[in-house]
Design an enzyme around this catalytic site. Structure first.
Site, PDB file in Angstrom:
ATOM      1  N   ASP A  11      -3.582  -2.847   0.307  1.00 21.73           N
ATOM      2  CA  ASP A  11      -4.497  -1.797   0.756  1.00 21.73           C
ATOM      3  C   ASP A  11      -3.909  -1.220   2.038  1.00 21.73           C
ATOM      4  OD1 ASP A  11      -6.496  -0.238   1.819  1.00 21.73           O
ATOM      5  OD2 ASP A  11      -8.046  -1.781   1.775  1.00 21.73           O
ATOM      6  N   TYR A 230     -11.177 -12.030   9.265  1.00 27.99           N
ATOM      7  CA  TYR A 230     -11.376 -11.214   8.071  1.00 27.99           C
ATOM      8  C   TYR A 230     -10.621  -9.896   8.200  1.00 27.99           C
ATOM      9  CZ  TYR A 230     -13.479  -8.463   4.396  1.00 27.99           C
ATOM     10  OH  TYR A 230     -13.663  -7.677   3.292  1.00 27.99           O
ATOM     11  N   LYS A 233     -10.384  -8.520   1.365  1.00 26.50           N
ATOM     12  CA  LYS A 233     -10.406  -9.546   0.334  1.00 26.50           C
ATOM     13  C   LYS A 233      -8.998  -9.847  -0.165  1.00 26.50           C
ATOM     14  CE  LYS A 233     -13.110 -11.587  -0.843  1.00 26.50           C
ATOM     15  NZ  LYS A 233     -13.519 -12.848  -0.175  1.00 26.50           N
TER      16      LYS A 233
END
Length: 363
Positions: A11, A230, A233
């Protein structure tokens, strides 16, 4: 002919939030890759799933090849610059290091690679997921390679009857890669014991026991183990060889039609069904339902055929309608119980921080 297939996914920026990469970003990534077809590469194909860009590269350099990985890094970096110039959200999100260090493992992008001797007819699939976890393929691949209720070839084909060897990774081990190899059908219960916990254990590869040939490989990178926080994902990619000594392509359809509940969704913190979608589908605005696409190719002397989209025919519209119902029911439960991930798996730290503050108020 010995061929290597490398699938790399990242991403590097998307339009209007976590949706899809812009046309200019995709064009730049493909331009960089295409320059090496006929030189470093035999062939290449570029597509996206949600906001993740996927590179399928065919070559003869073997797995973890520095030049091939450097090309992918260059493509993602140059795509990131375009994303930044356009003001896209999360530009360069999955590129967790500033410099290339020899291969992409540990730098953020998901990587699945396989080297094999090409069969006279070499069909294979590329699976790519978005908004989910490394273990999202555990149940579909288990059913396709170990359960005759779903994979009838295990009963009907002498080539498949001896079963498959599963190489499973313990994702909780952060100091080093930790694997176990278990044979199906003899160790079926042990395999199930591990794969039921898709947060901790993930299939890394699957091998034919009769022929010793590799059937599948899955990426198993956890981004938070690299970044310490984080950053998105850990959506997996996989390469799966099919037909003859492996399950048939169509035997992978029913296992994905189950749409098992997996970790992921908005903020990476919920349980939602894994929806089979067409390649180049934007991420859903319905809480970013976890999604998987599948493209099938034939390979000849390292050259790729045109792809067939495995989840594009009319059957999958009915499947998707049922997946939406599963997703709606789970989201109606909001933050409560199994709808949200357990504390140790929550990707955002807000709840843990709030609990620490509340502890002081208990008497």
């Amino acid at each position: 002919m010995k061929v290597t297939l490398s699938v790399l996914k990242a991403d590097i920026g998307s339009v209007g939030g976590h949706t899809l990469p812009s046309r200019k970003v995709l064009a730049k990534v493909e331009e960089v890759v295409r320059e090496e077809v006929g030189r470093l590469l035999l062939d290449a194909y570029v597509f996206h799933i949600g906001d993740d860009i996927v590179l399928l590269l065919s070559h003869t350099r073997g797995v973890r090849n520095q030049e091939v990985h450097a090309l992918a890094w260059k493509a993602f970096r140059e795509g990131t610059e375009v994303a930044r110039a356009e003001g896209l959200y999360g530009a360069g999100q999955d590129l967790l290091k500033d410099a290339f260090t020899g291969n992409l493992h540990g730098l953020g992008p998901q990587v699945a690679e396989m080297e094999f001797t090409e069969r006279p007819a070499e069909p294979f699939m590329v699976l790519a997921a978005d908004k989910t976890e490394p273990g999202a393929f555990n149940l579909p691949l288990y059913l396709a390679f170990a359960d005759p209720m779903y994979s009838s070839g295990l009963l009907l084909s002498p080539e498949l009857r001896p079963g498959f060897r599963f190489r499973i990774m313990d994702l909780a081990q952060t100091e080093r890669d930790s694997y176990i190899e278990l044979d199906a059908p003899e160790r079926l219960y042990d395999i199930a014991t591990l794969l039921r916990d898709s947060h901790r254990f993930a299939i890394e590869s699957i091998w034919s026991r009769k022929h010793g040939e590799q059937a599948a490989v899955v990426s198993t990178t956890r981004l938070r183990n690299i970044a310490g926080r984080y950053v998105g994902k850990d959506d997996p990619v996989a390469i799966v060889r099919t037909q003859k000594i492996f399950p048939a392509t169509e035997e992978f359809g029913p296992v994905f039609a189950l749409a098992p509940y997996v970790a992921g969704d908005t903020r990476g913190s919920h349980h939602m069904p894994l929806m089979p979608v067409r390649a180049n589908t934007p991420a859903s605005t319905f809480f970013c339902v976890p999604m998987v696409c599948g493209l099938a190719f034939s390979l000849r002397e390292g050259r790729l055929s045109e792809p067939v989209d495995l989840f594009a025919d009319p059957v999958w519209e009915a499947v998707r309608a049922k997946v939406v119902e599963k997703a709606q029911e789970m989201r109606r439960q909001g933050f409560y119980g199994p709808a949200m991930l357990p504390m140790e798996e929550l990707e955002y730290t807000g709840i843990a921080e709030r609990l620490k503050a509340l502890e002081r108020e208990f008497s």
